[in-house]
Design a protein around this motif. Structure first.
Motif, PDB file in Angstrom:
ATOM      1  N   HIS A   1       0.825  -1.209   0.000  1.00 32.25           N
ATOM      2  CA  HIS A   1       0.000   0.000   0.000  1.00 32.25           C
ATOM      3  C   HIS A   1       0.862   1.264   0.000  1.00 32.25           C
ATOM      4  CE1 HIS A   1      -3.875  -1.830   0.214  1.00 32.25           C
ATOM      5  NE2 HIS A   1      -3.601  -2.477   1.323  1.00 32.25           N
ATOM      6  N   GLY A   2       2.096   1.155   0.473  1.00 30.86           N
ATOM      7  CA  GLY A   2       2.994   2.303   0.458  1.00 30.86           C
ATOM      8  C   GLY A   2       2.892   3.201   1.666  1.00 30.86           C
ATOM      9  N   GLN A   3       2.211   2.725   2.719  1.00 29.47           N
ATOM     10  CA  GLN A   3       2.036   3.585   3.889  1.00 29.47           C
ATOM     11  C   GLN A   3       3.370   3.965   4.538  1.00 29.47           C
ATOM     12  OE1 GLN A   3      -0.776   1.611   6.442  1.00 29.47           O
ATOM     13  NE2 GLN A   3      -2.485   1.901   5.034  1.00 29.47           N
ATOM     14  N   ASN A   4       4.374   3.109   4.388  1.00 33.54           N
ATOM     15  CA  ASN A   4       5.691   3.424   4.938  1.00 33.54           C
ATOM     16  C   ASN A   4       6.382   4.560   4.196  1.00 33.54           C
ATOM     17  OD1 ASN A   4       5.405   1.378   6.787  1.00 33.54           O
ATOM     18  ND2 ASN A   4       6.557  -0.123   5.601  1.00 33.54           N
ATOM     19  N   TYR A   5       5.875   4.859   3.001  1.00 39.22           N
ATOM     20  CA  TYR A   5       6.552   5.826   2.144  1.00 39.22           C
ATOM     21  C   TYR A   5       5.843   7.171   2.060  1.00 39.22           C
ATOM     22  CZ  TYR A   5       8.308   1.268   0.653  1.00 39.22           C
ATOM     23  OH  TYR A   5       8.819  -0.002   0.624  1.00 39.22           O
ATOM     24  N   THR A   6       4.773   7.350   2.822  1.00 34.82           N
ATOM     25  CA  THR A   6       3.976   8.578   2.713  1.00 34.82           C
ATOM     26  C   THR A   6       4.822   9.829   2.925  1.00 34.82           C
ATOM     27  OG1 THR A   6       1.980   7.434   3.458  1.00 34.82           O
ATOM     28  CG2 THR A   6       1.985   9.830   3.588  1.00 34.82           C
ATOM     29  N   ALA A   7       5.554   9.866   4.024  1.00 34.69           N
ATOM     30  CA  ALA A   7       6.336  11.060   4.343  1.00 34.69           C
ATOM     31  C   ALA A   7       7.404  11.323   3.289  1.00 34.69           C
ATOM     32  CB  ALA A   7       6.977  10.903   5.727  1.00 34.69           C
ATOM     33  N   ALA A   8       8.061  10.263   2.821  1.00 35.05           N
ATOM     34  CA  ALA A   8       9.109  10.423   1.807  1.00 35.05           C
ATOM     35  C   ALA A   8       8.530  10.960   0.502  1.00 35.05           C
ATOM     36  CB  ALA A   8       9.810   9.086   1.571  1.00 35.05           C
ATOM     37  N   LEU A   9       7.384  10.424   0.089  1.00 29.33           N
ATOM     38  CA  LEU A   9       6.770  10.886  -1.155  1.00 29.33           C
ATOM     39  C   LEU A   9       6.300  12.331  -1.041  1.00 29.33           C
ATOM     40  CD1 LEU A   9       4.735   7.721  -2.253  1.00 29.33           C
ATOM     41  CD2 LEU A   9       6.701   8.740  -3.415  1.00 29.33           C
TER      42      LEU A   9
ATOM     43  N   TYR B   1      -3.031   8.594  -1.915  1.00 32.39           N
ATOM     44  CA  TYR B   1      -2.194   7.806  -2.821  1.00 32.39           C
ATOM     45  C   TYR B   1      -1.626   6.568  -2.138  1.00 32.39           C
ATOM     46  CZ  TYR B   1       1.536   6.585  -6.082  1.00 32.39           C
ATOM     47  OH  TYR B   1       2.355   5.912  -6.945  1.00 32.39           O
ATOM     48  N   THR B   2      -1.211   6.712  -0.900  1.00 38.14           N
ATOM     49  CA  THR B   2      -0.612   5.590  -0.170  1.00 38.14           C
ATOM     50  C   THR B   2      -1.596   4.959   0.809  1.00 38.14           C
ATOM     51  OG1 THR B   2       0.305   7.233   1.362  1.00 38.14           O
ATOM     52  CG2 THR B   2       1.759   6.395  -0.371  1.00 38.14           C
ATOM     53  N   ASP B   3      -2.886   5.277   0.655  1.00 38.47           N
ATOM     54  CA  ASP B   3      -3.925   4.683   1.496  1.00 38.47           C
ATOM     55  C   ASP B   3      -3.717   5.016   2.974  1.00 38.47           C
ATOM     56  OD1 ASP B   3      -6.327   3.375   1.501  1.00 38.47           O
ATOM     57  OD2 ASP B   3      -5.481   1.392   1.845  1.00 38.47           O
ATOM     58  N   GLU B   4      -3.125   6.177   3.218  1.00 34.52           N
ATOM     59  CA  GLU B   4      -2.870   6.618   4.586  1.00 34.52           C
ATOM     60  C   GLU B   4      -4.130   7.231   5.201  1.00 34.52           C
ATOM     61  OE1 GLU B   4      -0.151   7.050   7.808  1.00 34.52           O
ATOM     62  OE2 GLU B   4       0.208   6.185   5.838  1.00 34.52           O
TER      63      GLU B   4
ATOM     64  N   PRO C   1       4.450  20.228  -6.172  1.00 32.94           N
ATOM     65  CA  PRO C   1       3.296  20.676  -6.976  1.00 32.94           C
ATOM     66  C   PRO C   1       3.664  21.230  -8.340  1.00 32.94           C
ATOM     67  CG  PRO C   1       3.714  22.183  -5.137  1.00 32.94           C
ATOM     68  CD  PRO C   1       4.562  20.973  -4.913  1.00 32.94           C
ATOM     69  N   ASP C   2       4.870  21.777  -8.507  1.00 32.62           N
ATOM     70  CA  ASP C   2       5.244  22.318  -9.812  1.00 32.62           C
ATOM     71  C   ASP C   2       5.549  21.211 -10.822  1.00 32.62           C
ATOM     72  OD1 ASP C   2       7.423  21.650  -8.217  1.00 32.62           O
ATOM     73  OD2 ASP C   2       8.780  22.970  -9.341  1.00 32.62           O
ATOM     74  N   GLN C   3       5.988  20.048 -10.319  1.00 28.54           N
ATOM     75  CA  GLN C   3       6.301  18.925 -11.201  1.00 28.54           C
ATOM     76  C   GLN C   3       5.120  17.964 -11.376  1.00 28.54           C
ATOM     77  OE1 GLN C   3       9.813  17.663  -8.874  1.00 28.54           O
ATOM     78  NE2 GLN C   3      10.996  17.921 -10.767  1.00 28.54           N
ATOM     79  N   TYR C   4       4.360  17.817 -10.317  1.00 30.27           N
ATOM     80  CA  TYR C   4       3.221  16.889 -10.334  1.00 30.27           C
ATOM     81  C   TYR C   4       1.982  17.616  -9.800  1.00 30.27           C
ATOM     82  CZ  TYR C   4       7.145  13.586 -10.466  1.00 30.27           C
ATOM     83  OH  TYR C   4       8.298  12.927 -10.785  1.00 30.27           O
ATOM     84  N   PRO C   5       1.486  18.577 -10.569  1.00 27.71           N
ATOM     85  CA  PRO C   5       0.408  19.434 -10.051  1.00 27.71           C
ATOM     86  C   PRO C   5      -0.888  18.702  -9.706  1.00 27.71           C
ATOM     87  CG  PRO C   5       0.727  19.775 -12.410  1.00 27.71           C
ATOM     88  CD  PRO C   5       1.872  18.939 -11.945  1.00 27.71           C
ATOM     89  N   TYR C   6      -1.168  17.591 -10.366  1.00 28.40           N
ATOM     90  CA  TYR C   6      -2.439  16.906 -10.120  1.00 28.40           C
ATOM     91  C   TYR C   6      -2.291  15.710  -9.187  1.00 28.40           C
ATOM     92  CZ  TYR C   6      -3.419  19.843 -14.098  1.00 28.40           C
ATOM     93  OH  TYR C   6      -3.521  20.931 -14.927  1.00 28.40           O
ATOM     94  N   LEU C   7      -1.086  15.145  -9.135  1.00 28.56           N
ATOM     95  CA  LEU C   7      -0.824  14.040  -8.206  1.00 28.56           C
ATOM     96  C   LEU C   7      -0.523  14.565  -6.805  1.00 28.56           C
ATOM     97  CD1 LEU C   7      -0.341  10.998  -7.697  1.00 28.56           C
ATOM     98  CD2 LEU C   7       2.031  11.349  -8.455  1.00 28.56           C
ATOM     99  N   HIS C   8       0.071  15.744  -6.724  1.00 24.92           N
ATOM    100  CA  HIS C   8       0.497  16.306  -5.439  1.00 24.92           C
ATOM    101  C   HIS C   8      -0.620  16.339  -4.390  1.00 24.92           C
ATOM    102  CE1 HIS C   8       1.370  19.697  -2.637  1.00 24.92           C
ATOM    103  NE2 HIS C   8       2.542  19.086  -2.590  1.00 24.92           N
ATOM    104  N   PRO C   9      -1.831  16.795  -4.717  1.00 25.92           N
ATOM    105  CA  PRO C   9      -2.883  16.816  -3.689  1.00 25.92           C
ATOM    106  C   PRO C   9      -3.216  15.423  -3.141  1.00 25.92           C
ATOM    107  CG  PRO C   9      -3.503  18.180  -5.556  1.00 25.92           C
ATOM    108  CD  PRO C   9      -2.293  17.407  -5.971  1.00 25.92           C
ATOM    109  N   LEU C  10      -3.159  14.401  -3.992  1.00 25.91           N
ATOM    110  CA  LEU C  10      -3.456  13.034  -3.540  1.00 25.91           C
ATOM    111  C   LEU C  10      -2.388  12.530  -2.583  1.00 25.91           C
ATOM    112  CD1 LEU C  10      -5.141  13.299  -6.265  1.00 25.91           C
ATOM    113  CD2 LEU C  10      -4.950  10.811  -6.403  1.00 25.91           C
ATOM    114  N   VAL C  11      -1.133  12.845  -2.907  1.00 23.65           N
ATOM    115  CA  VAL C  11      -0.040  12.420  -2.037  1.00 23.65           C
ATOM    116  C   VAL C  11      -0.131  13.129  -0.689  1.00 23.65           C
ATOM    117  CG1 VAL C  11       2.465  12.429  -1.732  1.00 23.65           C
ATOM    118  CG2 VAL C  11       1.485  11.827  -3.955  1.00 23.65           C
TER     119      VAL C  11
END
Length: 261
Positions: A198-206, A227-230, A212-222
């Motif tokens: 699920h990636g819950q261990n990686y939430t803070a790192a991601l 995104y990591t089901d946190e 937001p400038d590189q991933y403007p639409y994915l950034h809010p989910l992270v």
């Protein structure tokens, strides 16, 4: 007259691959060993047992023969190649009981059951998806499952090509879900935890890496943890949610077709 009909039938069937002929029992019998104890189903089941335990790479004609207490050449009297064996394995694990229709069920209920049993094949036999399909289904057990889907859609106000498209859509989703469940099971077997999947261990790192400038639409989910089901997820099962939306689309389509009749 009978001989002519048999010759005509043989002429029509000769185009089929050897593995398909074996699955239907319409190929010439191989030369039996001294004791005549082997059979195609016995060989196939032995290969399935090896694949279930050790993976598809462990399956070879010599390994299967060894597990049965025979020489490798003994197997070739029944099945001509490893590729034929793999295709027979693929069909054999689809030999499960087709559910009887129950009163009060809707076609949606029956399609969900179709998906659940299809997904179970991937979960119970993780190697199943590692064997590529070489053509449209031609073997008896796979065709029986397709017949089941045709039964579910028998009253749909659509033509045969539309039914085949629905079949492909639902079957493709079943395959995708089955492969995800297979991978989840393998992670659990190896690591004993779903955290890495699920990636819950990686939430803070991601959250540090996804800007937001590189991933403007994915950034809010992270950032929300979705995104990591946190974060708390109101959807209990993502795969069921997706299936419901597919069935919604089919339902809307057939209702539109009914109105046009």
């Amino acid at each position: 007259m009978i001989r002519n009909e048999e010759n005509e039938r043989d002429e029509k069937l000769k185009v089929l691959p050897d593995s398909v002929k074996l699955s239907w029992g319409i190929t010439k019998k191989g030369r039996r060993g001294p004791k005549g104890e082997l059979s195609v189903p016995q060989i196939v089941q032995a290969a399935i047992a090896i694949a279930d335990e050790e993976g598809l790479t462990a399956v070879s004609m010599s390994r299967v023969a060894q597990s049965l207490g025979y020489t490798t050449m003994s197997l070739y009297r029944y099945i001509a190649s490893k590729n034929d064996l793999l295709l027979l394995m693929q069909d054999a694990v689809c030999d499960f009981s087709i559910p009887e229709e129950r009163s009060g069920e809707t076609w949606r209920d029956r399609m969900k059951e179709y998906v659940a049993l299809s997904v179970a094949v991937f979960r119970e036999h993780p190697w199943y998806a590692d064997i590529p399909f070489e053509s449209l289904p031609l073997m008896p057990h796979n065709l029986r499952i397709l017949d089941w889907m045709m039964r579910i859609m028998r009253d749909f106000p659509v033509n045969d090509f539309e039914k085949m498209s629905f079949l492909l859509l639902v079957s493709s989703y079943s395959r995708a879900c089955g492969m995800i469940e297979r991978d989840v099971a393998l992670v659990m077997k190896e690591k004993g935890s779903m955290d890495s999947f699920h990636g819950q261990n990686y939430t803070a790192a991601l959250q540090e890496l996804i800007k937001p400038d590189q991933y403007p639409y994915l950034h809010p989910l992270v950032m929300s943890g979705a995104y990591t089901d946190e974060a708390d997820n109101p959807i209990k099962d993502d795969l069921d949610f997706g299936l419901e939306r597919i069935l919604d689309g089919i339902e809307q389509y057939i209702e539109t077709k009914r109105k046009l009749r």
